[in-house]
Design a protein around this motif. Structure first.
Motif, PDB file in Angstrom:
ATOM      1  N   GLY A 100       0.820  -1.208   0.000  1.00  0.00           N
ATOM      2  CA  GLY A 100       0.000   0.000   0.000  1.00  0.00           C
ATOM      3  C   GLY A 100       0.853   1.257   0.000  1.00  0.00           C
ATOM      4  N   VAL A 101       1.895   1.255   0.820  1.00  0.00           N
ATOM      5  CA  VAL A 101       2.815   2.398   0.862  1.00  0.00           C
ATOM      6  C   VAL A 101       3.558   2.523  -0.469  1.00  0.00           C
ATOM      7  N   ALA A 102       3.994   1.392  -1.017  1.00  0.00           N
ATOM      8  CA  ALA A 102       4.690   1.413  -2.308  1.00  0.00           C
ATOM      9  C   ALA A 102       3.794   1.987  -3.401  1.00  0.00           C
ATOM     10  N   GLY A 103       2.515   1.612  -3.381  1.00  0.00           N
ATOM     11  CA  GLY A 103       1.596   2.138  -4.382  1.00  0.00           C
ATOM     12  C   GLY A 103       1.460   3.639  -4.296  1.00  0.00           C
ATOM     13  N   ALA A 104       1.318   4.157  -3.080  1.00  0.00           N
ATOM     14  CA  ALA A 104       1.168   5.603  -2.909  1.00  0.00           C
ATOM     15  C   ALA A 104       2.434   6.351  -3.318  1.00  0.00           C
ATOM     16  N   LEU A 105       3.585   5.854  -2.882  1.00  0.00           N
ATOM     17  CA  LEU A 105       4.847   6.515  -3.245  1.00  0.00           C
ATOM     18  C   LEU A 105       5.128   6.395  -4.739  1.00  0.00           C
ATOM     19  N   GLY A 106       4.675   5.296  -5.347  1.00  0.00           N
ATOM     20  CA  GLY A 106       4.869   5.115  -6.785  1.00  0.00           C
ATOM     21  C   GLY A 106       4.145   6.169  -7.609  1.00  0.00           C
ATOM     22  N   VAL A 107       2.994   6.615  -7.118  1.00  0.00           N
ATOM     23  CA  VAL A 107       2.270   7.673  -7.829  1.00  0.00           C
ATOM     24  C   VAL A 107       3.085   8.969  -7.826  1.00  0.00           C
TER      25      VAL A 107
ATOM     26  N   VAL B 267       0.334  15.358  -3.663  1.00  0.00           N
ATOM     27  CA  VAL B 267       0.442  13.908  -3.886  1.00  0.00           C
ATOM     28  C   VAL B 267       1.456  13.313  -2.912  1.00  0.00           C
ATOM     29  N   LEU B 268       2.604  13.975  -2.771  1.00  0.00           N
ATOM     30  CA  LEU B 268       3.617  13.491  -1.837  1.00  0.00           C
ATOM     31  C   LEU B 268       3.083  13.483  -0.403  1.00  0.00           C
ATOM     32  N   ALA B 269       2.383  14.520  -0.024  1.00  0.00           N
ATOM     33  CA  ALA B 269       1.831  14.576   1.331  1.00  0.00           C
ATOM     34  C   ALA B 269       0.847  13.441   1.571  1.00  0.00           C
ATOM     35  N   ALA B 270       0.028  13.126   0.556  1.00  0.00           N
ATOM     36  CA  ALA B 270      -0.929  12.026   0.690  1.00  0.00           C
ATOM     37  C   ALA B 270      -0.196  10.696   0.844  1.00  0.00           C
ATOM     38  N   ALA B 271       0.868  10.501   0.062  1.00  0.00           N
ATOM     39  CA  ALA B 271       1.639   9.257   0.145  1.00  0.00           C
ATOM     40  C   ALA B 271       2.309   9.110   1.509  1.00  0.00           C
ATOM     41  N   LEU B 272       2.826  10.202   2.029  1.00  0.00           N
ATOM     42  CA  LEU B 272       3.464  10.146   3.348  1.00  0.00           C
ATOM     43  C   LEU B 272       2.444   9.897   4.461  1.00  0.00           C
TER      44      LEU B 272
END
Length: 312
Positions: free
Chosen positions: A50-57, A98-103
């Protein structure tokens, strides 16, 4: 140690294919590199995906093709697509959003693992508990601590853990390579067993509870997890041993009505007919290699999430 993180404009993660021999951090700058890491299991475990998916975006920079490829990199674990969607929802707001959402996905996973550890340890009764588990559900499967192994860590910290019996988890030996590595690092007493020994040891009364993780939990409670989980559930039911699923709330997929609707990934012949590149079956041997199985909800004593305990 964090399994996966965002560091100075790139995704950094532990290459789990190199464990236990060496602990190597990969630094990934492109979606193609991240998808490759996901598919060859350098990063694995539903919460970590899940974290990888968010950071991948964040790496994709809004490219629809790259985002679609990332989302589909592994089909069974719902967290990968969920993590992608959490970040995609902020594309219109720009890179920083986007970065803030991934973090936030990363930070929420850390908090969720702490909560699952506490809730799971509170659920289990007794001291000097003997726990059986399959695959790897520790910090390597999340960002820190993990799911089912996070409960084990909390029990150990409370002085309530007698021993962990870890299944080796064929064909890729995540239990032998990764779970024992994590248990040794936390100083928890443990022994490694062959996958086929699990139901027998349950029948002998050697286990107080079975703890597993999950890659997708259907709306009715049916749970997809690493292959071998269903056999443990059957053995635990016969032996009267609690069978407990530990997974973040995000692993529950209300859009999937039951286990029969979960797509189970088949990873091909090579992982079965070879072990670490050494052929163990004759040339030309074909294999069936489902990476996961589905445990029906009526065999599950409880599902522990970061928010609640569900009794299917």
């Amino acid at each position: 140690m964090r399994t996966i993180d965002w560091v100075d404009g790139a995704v950094e993660l532990v290459d789990q294919t190199r464990l236990p021999g060496e602990c190597v951090m990969l630094r990934l700058h492109t979606v193609a590199e991240l998808v490759d890491a996901i598919q060859r299991l350098a990063v694995r475990g539903a919460p970590a995906l899940g974290v990888a998916g968010a950071l991948g975006v964040v790496l994709a920079g809004g490219d629809p093709a790259e985002i679609a490829g990332l989302r589909a990199a592994r089909p069974t674990a719902v967290n990968l697509a969920w993590g992608v969607d959490q970040a995609v929802a902020h594309l219109a707001e720009g890179h920083e959003a986007v970065l803030a959402a991934a973090l936030r996905v990363r930070d929420d996973d850390i908090a969720a693992c702490l909560a699952m550890g506490e809730r799971g340890a509170d659920l289990l009764e007794g001291d000097r508990l003997r726990i059986m588990t399959v695959c790897n559900t520790g910090g390597l499967a999340a960002v820190e601590r993990g799911t089912a192994l996070g409960v084990v860590q909390t029990l150990h910290e409370r002085g309530r853990l007698a021993e962990v019996l870890a299944l080796e988890t064929r064909p890729l030996l995540q239990g032998a390579r990764l779970t024992t590595w994590e248990l040794a690092r936390m100083g928890a007493p443990h022994r490694l067993i062959a996958d086929s020994a699990g139901p027998y040891l349950l029948a002998k009364g050697e286990v107080d509870a079975v703890l597993i993780g999950a890659d997708r939990i259907a709306a009715n409670g049916d749970t997809a997890n690493k292959i071998g989980s269903y056999a443990l559930a059957l053995g635990a039911e016969r032996a009267g041993v609690p069978f407990i699923v530990v997974a973040p709330e995000t692993t529950i997929d209300p859009a999937t009505p039951s286990g029969e609707h979960i797509e189970i990934e088949d990873r091909g012949d090579e992982e079965i007919v070879t072990v670490h590149g050494v052929r163990v079956a004759p040339e030309g041997t074909r294999a069936l290699n489902p990476a996961f199985d589905v445990t029906p909800h009526d065999l599950i004593t409880a599902i522990v999430t970061d928010k609640r305990v569900i009794r299917p």
